[in-house]
Design a protein around this motif. Structure first.
Motif, PDB file in Angstrom:
ATOM      1  N   PRO B 182      19.339  39.139  43.824  1.00 33.73           N
ATOM      2  CA  PRO B 182      19.719  38.575  42.514  1.00 33.73           C
ATOM      3  C   PRO B 182      18.873  37.365  42.112  1.00 33.73           C
ATOM      4  N   ILE B 185      15.766  38.393  40.057  1.00 31.78           N
ATOM      5  CA  ILE B 185      15.958  39.171  38.833  1.00 31.78           C
ATOM      6  C   ILE B 185      16.240  38.223  37.668  1.00 31.78           C
ATOM      7  N   THR B 187      17.437  38.083  33.697  1.00 36.61           N
ATOM      8  CA  THR B 187      18.046  38.880  32.632  1.00 36.61           C
ATOM      9  C   THR B 187      17.757  38.196  31.298  1.00 36.61           C
ATOM     10  N   LEU B 234      19.543  35.811  37.546  1.00 37.88           N
ATOM     11  CA  LEU B 234      20.822  36.508  37.750  1.00 37.88           C
ATOM     12  C   LEU B 234      21.766  35.733  38.668  1.00 37.88           C
ATOM     13  N   SER B 235      21.218  35.146  39.733  1.00 34.57           N
ATOM     14  CA  SER B 235      22.078  34.455  40.699  1.00 34.57           C
ATOM     15  C   SER B 235      22.665  33.155  40.134  1.00 34.57           C
ATOM     16  N   LEU B 237      23.969  33.014  37.019  1.00 35.02           N
ATOM     17  CA  LEU B 237      24.962  33.333  35.999  1.00 35.02           C
ATOM     18  C   LEU B 237      26.352  33.262  36.601  1.00 35.02           C
ATOM     19  N   THR B 242      27.053  35.534  28.736  1.00 37.19           N
ATOM     20  CA  THR B 242      25.891  36.413  28.839  1.00 37.19           C
ATOM     21  C   THR B 242      24.639  35.693  28.340  1.00 37.19           C
ATOM     22  N   PRO B 243      23.443  36.236  28.658  1.00 36.07           N
ATOM     23  CA  PRO B 243      22.219  35.674  28.093  1.00 36.07           C
ATOM     24  C   PRO B 243      22.277  35.579  26.563  1.00 36.07           C
TER      25      PRO B 243
END
Lengths: 58, 402
Positions: B182, B185, B187, B234-235, B237, B242-243
């Motif tokens: 994560p 990644i 997003t 990702l890690s 969030l 959300t983005p």
């Protein structure tokens, strides 16, 4: 359990597909398929840029 | 070759994915002598929908043997501006000119241009054609099971090239690499905003908690329009934000966007991992985002992918010529692309790992320290060297690579 996709929100971007550790998601042209084998890790739920995925039953 | 659906199609080189990377791999395979090169694309239109922030340098055009991008270049900028969380600002590239400037593409036009270049070399294309699985015989990839307009068939190839992006299925079916962490990644979410009041001569980058673990960008596409988007780790969030929520908040808080209207929405995932141990197996090579060669600092995948795709195409032609597509033969692809790209990828990965540790106060300190510098070169390397000059402790883990 598994995840479900809100197709009204889904932007078919594939962020969840590349993130899924079990490769149970598949972006078929403009349709996101959820196949068997989900381990409920929720990474796809978190990675979705628009919040289109959730655990089934949530 | 005129591919027909139904039954079986045979080709020498099969490329999965008609993005610019797949088209470039196919182009150089054909250009170097491979005769039957086929690209399949699951979408009905190459280049659409766009999944990109569209900001690129143009320094790689000559290496890629591209004379002119024509209408694919939408806008050029003079430089970049970096903003820290409390508003410190630094400008890069006051004295730039020509190809050193940044460009903002029309990706849909660009992708089609790259397909046209491949077609001119004799490459065949099949649209609305999805790979559903790879076919393996004795452990070697020998083709894919495909579907086109509801018809199922096999495509057999001496060599398969997976150019199917961040969500690469070919790489996973082929068993080439593992799941991403994560923390590797990003997003992303972006609007193309029209009718905005901003500085269109620069790209703009906002650092810190506005986009945890990533950054927020404004890439101009005209006097009053720009791609405004962000990428988050990702890690980092948590909760239900959300983005898209992060971006909506930023736009709400900035008056230059008060009259802005979105004419496009883009989402996507980006891998910012270090290069994987392997991007090949018997009968298969991966290229571009599918092989995880995105720049870990910028999240840009075009330049690295294009350079790598040229090498993939060249090796594909050699493999077909010699009739050898086993992993041992394809290791020449590994050796060549790593020689071209790997040092910089590792350096930027280590820099990214360091940047992930920084909090808003540290970003303020760094940008403030750099704000009196005149950085003329619009590159990650120039920026890292400037950081090293002021804050050597931040580059300790990769100082030998600068």
């Amino acid at each position: 359990m598994s995840v479900e996709v809100d197709m009204d929100k889904c932007m078919h971007c594939g962020a969840c597909v590349g993130t899924c550790p079990e490769n149970v998601l598949f972006l078929n042209d403009l349709l996101l398929e959820v196949n068997k084998g989900c381990i409920d890790c929720e990474l796809c739920v978190k990675v979705c840029p628009v919040g289109a995925l959730k655990l089934r039953g949530d | 070759m005129k591919p027909k659906t139904g039954g079986k199609i045979d080709c020498d080189v099969l490329v999965i994915g008609a993005g610019p990377i797949g088209c470039t791999a196919a182009r150089f395979a054909a250009k170097n002598g491979a005769e039957n090169v086929l690209v399949i694309e699951k979408r009905q239109e190459i280049g659409s929908p766009v999944r990109c922030a569209e900001g690129v340098s143009l320094s790689w055009l000559e290496e890629l043997e591209i004379d002119d991008l024509g209408d694919a270049i939408k806008w050029k900028v003079k430089g970049a501006k970096l903003y820290s969380p409390s508003g410190h600002k630094m400008t890069i590239g006051k004295e730039l000119a020509g190809d050193e400037v940044g460009a903002v593409l029309e990706r849909d036009v660009f992708d089609k241009e790259m397909a046209v270049l491949a077609a001119k070399e004799g490459v065949d294309f099949m649209l609305k054609t999805t790979a559903k699985d790879v076919i393996k015989e004795n452990g070697e990839v020998v083709g894919v099971k495909a579907e086109n307009m509801g018809e199922k068939f096999e495509i057999r190839a001496q060599l398969v090239i997976g150019a199917d992006g961040f969500e690469s299925q070919v790489g996973r079916w082929g068993g080439v690499y593992d799941t991403l962490k994560p923390s590797d990644i990003m997003t992303c979410f972006q609007y193309r905003l029209s009718n905005i009041d901003f500085d269109p001569e620069h790209t703009h980058f906002y650092l810190g908690s506005v986009a945890p673990g990533g950054y927020l960008w404004i890439f101009p596409k005209g006097e009053d329009k720009a791609n405004v988007g962000l990428g988050l780790q990702l890690s980092r969030l948590d909760g239900n934000k959300t983005p898209k929520d992060y971006l909506d908040e930023f736009i709400e808080d900035h008056e230059e966007f008060d009259k802005g209207q979105a004419v496009d929405m883009v989402a996507g995932g980006v891998c910012v991992d270090h290069p994987p141990d392997s991007v090949i197996t018997d009968g298969l090579m991966l290229v571009g985002d599918a092989s995880r060669v995105v720049d870990p600092i910028t999240g840009g995948g075009i330049a690295n992918g294009m350079k790598q795709a040229k090498i993939a195409g060249e090796v594909a032609a050699e493999a077909v010529e010699e009739g050898k597509t086993d992993e041992e033969f394809l290791s020449r692809y590994e050796k060549r692309w790593r020689k071209r790209l790997e040092d910089k990828l590792w350096r930027n990965y280590l820099a990214k790992e360091k940047a992930m540790e920084l909090d808003d106060e540290q970003f303020d300190m760094i940008v403030d320290a750099l704000s009196d510098q005149d950085l003329d070169e619009l590159s990650t390397e120039a920026l890292l060297k400037a950081v090293a000059d002021k804050h050597p402790e931040l580059v300790e883990s990769f100082k030998d690579m600068l």
